[in-house]
Design a protein around this motif. Structure first.
Motif, PDB file in Angstrom:
ATOM      1  N   SER A 164       0.837  -1.196   0.000  1.00  0.00           N
ATOM      2  CA  SER A 164       0.000   0.000   0.000  1.00  0.00           C
ATOM      3  C   SER A 164       0.878   1.255   0.000  1.00  0.00           C
ATOM      4  O   SER A 164       0.585   2.214  -0.726  1.00  0.00           O
ATOM      5  N   GLN A 165       1.967   1.264   0.793  1.00  0.00           N
ATOM      6  CA  GLN A 165       2.877   2.437   0.801  1.00  0.00           C
ATOM      7  C   GLN A 165       3.513   2.628  -0.567  1.00  0.00           C
ATOM      8  O   GLN A 165       3.587   3.747  -1.072  1.00  0.00           O
ATOM      9  N   ALA A 166       3.985   1.521  -1.137  1.00  0.00           N
ATOM     10  CA  ALA A 166       4.646   1.613  -2.443  1.00  0.00           C
ATOM     11  C   ALA A 166       3.654   2.119  -3.495  1.00  0.00           C
ATOM     12  O   ALA A 166       3.963   3.035  -4.267  1.00  0.00           O
ATOM     13  N   VAL A 169      -3.771   7.822   3.589  1.00  0.00           N
ATOM     14  CA  VAL A 169      -3.259   6.454   3.448  1.00  0.00           C
ATOM     15  C   VAL A 169      -1.731   6.428   3.519  1.00  0.00           C
ATOM     16  O   VAL A 169      -1.157   5.647   4.282  1.00  0.00           O
ATOM     17  N   HIS A 170      -1.057   7.304   2.749  1.00  0.00           N
ATOM     18  CA  HIS A 170       0.412   7.218   2.682  1.00  0.00           C
ATOM     19  C   HIS A 170       1.084   7.926   3.864  1.00  0.00           C
ATOM     20  O   HIS A 170       1.871   7.322   4.585  1.00  0.00           O
ATOM     21  N   GLU A 171       0.748   9.211   4.055  1.00  0.00           N
ATOM     22  CA  GLU A 171       1.411   9.961   5.127  1.00  0.00           C
ATOM     23  C   GLU A 171       0.921   9.517   6.496  1.00  0.00           C
ATOM     24  O   GLU A 171       1.705   9.305   7.411  1.00  0.00           O
ATOM     25  N   GLY A 172      -0.397   9.354   6.639  1.00  0.00           N
ATOM     26  CA  GLY A 172      -0.958   8.949   7.924  1.00  0.00           C
ATOM     27  C   GLY A 172      -0.685   7.487   8.230  1.00  0.00           C
ATOM     28  O   GLY A 172      -0.339   7.130   9.354  1.00  0.00           O
ATOM     29  N   THR A 229       0.705   3.791  -3.142  1.00  0.00           N
ATOM     30  CA  THR A 229       0.245   5.179  -2.954  1.00  0.00           C
ATOM     31  C   THR A 229       1.396   6.162  -3.146  1.00  0.00           C
ATOM     32  O   THR A 229       1.198   7.270  -3.637  1.00  0.00           O
ATOM     33  N   GLY A 230       2.633   5.750  -2.791  1.00  0.00           N
ATOM     34  CA  GLY A 230       3.799   6.624  -3.013  1.00  0.00           C
ATOM     35  C   GLY A 230       4.052   6.815  -4.494  1.00  0.00           C
ATOM     36  O   GLY A 230       4.218   7.937  -4.973  1.00  0.00           O
ATOM     37  N   LEU A 231       4.047   5.715  -5.247  1.00  0.00           N
ATOM     38  CA  LEU A 231       4.371   5.798  -6.680  1.00  0.00           C
ATOM     39  C   LEU A 231       3.234   6.439  -7.489  1.00  0.00           C
ATOM     40  O   LEU A 231       3.481   7.057  -8.515  1.00  0.00           O
ATOM     41  N   LEU A 232       1.988   6.258  -7.001  1.00  0.00           N
ATOM     42  CA  LEU A 232       0.833   6.819  -7.736  1.00  0.00           C
ATOM     43  C   LEU A 232       0.366   8.154  -7.158  1.00  0.00           C
ATOM     44  O   LEU A 232      -0.722   8.625  -7.504  1.00  0.00           O
ATOM     45  N   SER A 233       1.187   8.747  -6.299  1.00  0.00           N
ATOM     46  CA  SER A 233       0.732   9.939  -5.552  1.00  0.00           C
ATOM     47  C   SER A 233       0.215  11.048  -6.453  1.00  0.00           C
ATOM     48  O   SER A 233      -0.743  11.731  -6.101  1.00  0.00           O
ATOM     49  N   ASP A 234       0.829  11.225  -7.622  1.00  0.00           N
ATOM     50  CA  ASP A 234       0.412  12.308  -8.524  1.00  0.00           C
ATOM     51  C   ASP A 234      -1.001  12.093  -9.059  1.00  0.00           C
ATOM     52  O   ASP A 234      -1.639  13.040  -9.520  1.00  0.00           O
ATOM     53  N   GLY A 237       1.717   5.575   7.079  1.00  0.00           N
ATOM     54  CA  GLY A 237       3.127   5.157   6.963  1.00  0.00           C
ATOM     55  C   GLY A 237       3.685   4.544   8.242  1.00  0.00           C
ATOM     56  O   GLY A 237       4.572   3.691   8.201  1.00  0.00           O
ATOM     57  N   ILE A 238       3.122   4.973   9.375  1.00  0.00           N
ATOM     58  CA  ILE A 238       3.624   4.473  10.667  1.00  0.00           C
ATOM     59  C   ILE A 238       3.283   2.985  10.854  1.00  0.00           C
ATOM     60  O   ILE A 238       3.976   2.273  11.588  1.00  0.00           O
ATOM     61  N   LEU A 239       2.229   2.505  10.175  1.00  0.00           N
ATOM     62  CA  LEU A 239       1.780   1.118  10.399  1.00  0.00           C
ATOM     63  C   LEU A 239       2.802   0.077   9.924  1.00  0.00           C
ATOM     64  O   LEU A 239       3.147  -0.833  10.696  1.00  0.00           O
ATOM     65  N   PRO A 240       3.328   0.157   8.658  1.00  0.00           N
ATOM     66  CA  PRO A 240       4.334  -0.835   8.277  1.00  0.00           C
ATOM     67  C   PRO A 240       5.600  -0.713   9.125  1.00  0.00           C
ATOM     68  O   PRO A 240       6.226  -1.731   9.448  1.00  0.00           O
ATOM     69  N   VAL A 241       5.958   0.524   9.516  1.00  0.00           N
ATOM     70  CA  VAL A 241       7.151   0.717  10.344  1.00  0.00           C
ATOM     71  C   VAL A 241       6.959   0.009  11.693  1.00  0.00           C
ATOM     72  O   VAL A 241       7.845  -0.717  12.175  1.00  0.00           O
ATOM     73  N   THR A 242       5.773   0.177  12.298  1.00  0.00           N
ATOM     74  CA  THR A 242       5.481  -0.484  13.576  1.00  0.00           C
ATOM     75  C   THR A 242       5.460  -2.001  13.397  1.00  0.00           C
ATOM     76  O   THR A 242       5.995  -2.746  14.229  1.00  0.00           O
TER      77      THR A 242
HETATM   78  C1  HEM Z   1       7.739   1.336  -0.416  1.00  0.00           C
HETATM   79  C2  HEM Z   1       7.614   2.347   0.421  1.00  0.00           C
HETATM   80  C3  HEM Z   1       7.407   3.794   0.004  1.00  0.00           C
HETATM   81  C4  HEM Z   1       7.422   4.404  -1.231  1.00  0.00           C
HETATM   82  C5  HEM Z   1       7.655   3.794  -2.602  1.00  0.00           C
HETATM   83  C6  HEM Z   1       7.173   5.822  -1.002  1.00  0.00           C
HETATM   84  C7  HEM Z   1       7.095   6.803  -1.984  1.00  0.00           C
HETATM   85  C8  HEM Z   1       6.836   8.134  -1.775  1.00  0.00           C
HETATM   86  C9  HEM Z   1       6.791   9.151  -2.791  1.00  0.00           C
HETATM   87  C10 HEM Z   1       7.042   8.907  -4.280  1.00  0.00           C
HETATM   88  C11 HEM Z   1       6.492  10.323  -2.182  1.00  0.00           C
HETATM   89  C12 HEM Z   1       6.363  11.697  -2.832  1.00  0.00           C
HETATM   90  C13 HEM Z   1       4.952  11.948  -3.228  1.00  0.00           C
HETATM   91  C14 HEM Z   1       4.771  13.305  -3.832  1.00  0.00           C
HETATM   92  O1  HEM Z   1       5.311  14.288  -3.306  1.00  0.00           O
HETATM   93  O2  HEM Z   1       4.070  13.382  -4.855  1.00  0.00           O
HETATM   94  C15 HEM Z   1       6.332  10.064  -0.767  1.00  0.00           C
HETATM   95  C16 HEM Z   1       5.994  11.025   0.177  1.00  0.00           C
HETATM   96  C17 HEM Z   1       5.865  10.767   1.507  1.00  0.00           C
HETATM   97  N1  HEM Z   1       6.036   9.557   2.149  1.00  0.00           N
HETATM   98 FE1  HEM Z   1       6.473   7.813   1.223  1.00  0.00          FE
HETATM   99  N2  HEM Z   1       7.004   6.036   0.342  1.00  0.00           N
HETATM  100  C18 HEM Z   1       7.152   4.819   0.984  1.00  0.00           C
HETATM  101  C19 HEM Z   1       7.075   4.579   2.337  1.00  0.00           C
HETATM  102  C20 HEM Z   1       6.782   5.532   3.303  1.00  0.00           C
HETATM  103  C21 HEM Z   1       6.719   5.295   4.733  1.00  0.00           C
HETATM  104  C22 HEM Z   1       6.977   3.950   5.403  1.00  0.00           C
HETATM  105  C23 HEM Z   1       6.383   6.481   5.315  1.00  0.00           C
HETATM  106  C24 HEM Z   1       6.198   6.833   6.765  1.00  0.00           C
HETATM  107  C25 HEM Z   1       6.830   6.277   7.769  1.00  0.00           C
HETATM  108  C26 HEM Z   1       6.229   7.465   4.278  1.00  0.00           C
HETATM  109  C27 HEM Z   1       5.880   8.771   4.475  1.00  0.00           C
HETATM  110  C28 HEM Z   1       5.812   9.740   3.497  1.00  0.00           C
HETATM  111  C29 HEM Z   1       5.462  11.146   3.740  1.00  0.00           C
HETATM  112  C30 HEM Z   1       5.152  11.776   5.118  1.00  0.00           C
HETATM  113  C31 HEM Z   1       5.507  11.775   2.493  1.00  0.00           C
HETATM  114  C32 HEM Z   1       5.198  13.247   2.191  1.00  0.00           C
HETATM  115  C33 HEM Z   1       6.496  14.019   2.191  1.00  0.00           C
HETATM  116  C34 HEM Z   1       6.232  15.477   1.831  1.00  0.00           C
HETATM  117  O3  HEM Z   1       5.391  16.076   2.474  1.00  0.00           O
HETATM  118  O4  HEM Z   1       6.874  15.933   0.886  1.00  0.00           O
HETATM  119  N3  HEM Z   1       6.486   6.860   3.055  1.00  0.00           N
HETATM  120  N4  HEM Z   1       6.550   8.724  -0.548  1.00  0.00           N
END
Ligand code: HEM
Length: 73
Positions: free
Chosen positions: A19-21, A38-41, A23-28, A43-48
């Motif tokens: 889910s982190q991967a 889901v991603h920012e809020g 939502t992180g990769l599809l964030s745009d 994120g603490i769950l997989p870490v825990t």
């Molecule tokens: C496979 C794991 C992860 C991937 C691929 C990933 C990917 C990303 C990407 C691409 C962004 C930038 C999104 C954007 O600005 O459009 C992002 C932002 C962020 N991620 Fe992740 N992430 C991962 C895991 C985590 C985890 C474990 C946490 C928390 C403990 C986390 C917390 C955050 C936060 C707080 C931001 C926002 C940062 C900001 O405000 O600029 N992510 N992540």
């Protein structure tokens, strides 16, 4: 008991990391609110979960990674 906990915990960790991967990769392409929740809020769950996983497996880590090699007499 410990094995039962790991059997339940491990699939959750797998799903949470996916889910982190995703939502992180599809964030745009996600609504900001969904990304924030889901991603920012969340994120603490997989870490825990991973921290718990390491704690539950600490016996194995101690026996296999932290033990001095046996020297032959
Ligand atoms: C496979 C794991 C992860 C991937 C691929 C990933 C990917 C990303 C990407 C691409 C962004 C930038 C999104 C954007 O600005 O459009 C992002 C932002 C962020 N991620 Fe992740 N992430 C991962 C895991 C985590 C985890 C474990 C946490 C928390 C403990 C986390 C917390 C955050 C936060 C707080 C931001 C926002 C940062 C900001 O405000 O600029 N992510 N992540």
């Amino acid at each position: 008991m410990k094995n039962t906990a790991l059997r339940i915990l491990n699939p959750f960790i797998g799903l949470l990391v996916c889910s982190q991967a995703a939502t992180g990769l599809l964030s745009d392409h996600l609504p900001a609110k969904v990304f924030e929740t889901v991603h920012e809020g969340g994120g603490i769950l997989p870490v825990t979960g991973i921290a718990l996983h390491v704690i539950l497996n600490f016996g194995w880590i101690k026996n296999n990674l932290l033990k001095r090699p046996q020297t032959r007499a």
